[in-house]
Design an enzyme around this catalytic site. Structure first.
Site, short mmCIF file in Angstrom:
data_model
loop_
_atom_site.label_atom_id
_atom_site.label_comp_id
_atom_site.label_asym_id
_atom_site.label_seq_id
_atom_site.Cartn_x
_atom_site.Cartn_y
_atom_site.Cartn_z
N ASP A 179 0.72 -1.24 -0.24
CA ASP A 179 0.01 0.10 -0.16
C ASP A 179 0.86 1.36 -0.11
OD1 ASP A 179 -2.03 -1.91 0.13
OD2 ASP A 179 -2.38 -1.42 2.39
N1 URA Z 1 -1.38 -5.77 3.98
C1 URA Z 1 -1.92 -4.62 3.84
O1 URA Z 1 -2.96 -4.36 4.44
N2 URA Z 1 -1.21 -3.55 3.13
C2 URA Z 1 0.03 -3.93 2.76
O2 URA Z 1 0.73 -2.81 2.09
C3 URA Z 1 0.44 -5.26 2.71
C4 URA Z 1 -0.20 -6.05 3.18
#
Ligand code: URA
Length: 237
Positions: free
Chosen positions: A102
């Protein structure tokens, strides 16, 4: 692509000739004589006929990047910097990300031009553990450990997550190992307890740890040994 299809697509051979070339053991793929028409070749395979190169094969490229928060795991974005912007490499449009993070998540990211390799790393069947350091708004209790081990139901996909291992490190921080990579998976698992993730950092993927020498935003090529640790089984039909 199958080797017989690759050869038939070349202007100089028809299907009958391709069959003969293979039977006569005149075709080599990556230095090995191939007689099986179903043998799978890759963009990186070197293919020869009687020692003459038909396809030289592009070099495969593999990198590990320390993704900083505040950049997008995409090859292009109209608004924000992308992880590919951090790479000073030629032909960046040939590269792709093996396992997104993310916007505000930091940590280990793998980037390659080898789709076969990255599929093996990311596909759920491989069950490659991904380890995250997590900080949350509220306290994390022992209930989380058993719930994550049992699996959390995701209504949107109508599935229960694979067993995950949670290690409590402090009142609001933990280390979580998951074998899938579902959309916002870690945040949604903590969301099950209405606990907001305020910091998320990927420490490792399978056997590969984020290199502690890499500052956020830095990257380096993977070593041969690191690449081999992830090598998918060869497709020999
Ligand atoms: N899980 C999430 O919620 N975000 C990420 O970036 C990776 C795994």
């Amino acid at each position: 692509m199958r080797v017989d299809r690759f050869l038939s697509n070349l202007p100089q051979f028809n299907r009958q000739q391709v069959r003969l070339l293979l039977i006569e053991k005149r075709i080599q793929v990556d230095g090995q004589v191939i007689a099986d028409p179903r043998h799978e070749i890759r963009a990186f395979s070197r293919i020869e006929l009687d020692g003459q190169v038909l396809q030289a094969g592009k070099p495969a490229r593999y990198f590990m990047l320390h993704k900083p928060p505040g950049c997008v795991s995409a090859t292009r974005d109209p608004q924000h910097p992308t992880v590919l912007d951090l790479l000073d490499e030629p032909d960046k449009d040939e590269l792709h990300i093996a396992g997104r993070l993310d916007f505000n998540t930091s940590g280990l990211m793998l980037i390659t031009n080898d789709g076969h390799w990255s599929r093996h790393v990311t596909q759920p069947q491989t069950k490659m553990p991904k380890v995250y350091y997590v900080e949350t708004e509220q306290a994390i209790t022992a209930d989380y450990v058993s719930k994550f081990a049992e699996g959390v139901y995701f209504a949107f996909e109508d599935l229960t997550t694979q067993p995950a291992e949670l290690q409590l490190l402090g009142p609001c921080c933990a280390r979580l190992s998951i074998v899938e990579g579902r959309y916002h998976q870690v945040k949604r698992m903590f969301g099950h307890f209405n606990n907001k993730v305020v910091r998320l950092h990927r420490e490792s993927i399978g056997p590969l740890l984020l290199d502690s020498q890499l500052a956020p935003g830095e990257y380096r090529p993977l070593s041969e040994q690191e690449i081999q640790q992830f090598q998918p089984p060869r497709l020999c039909l």
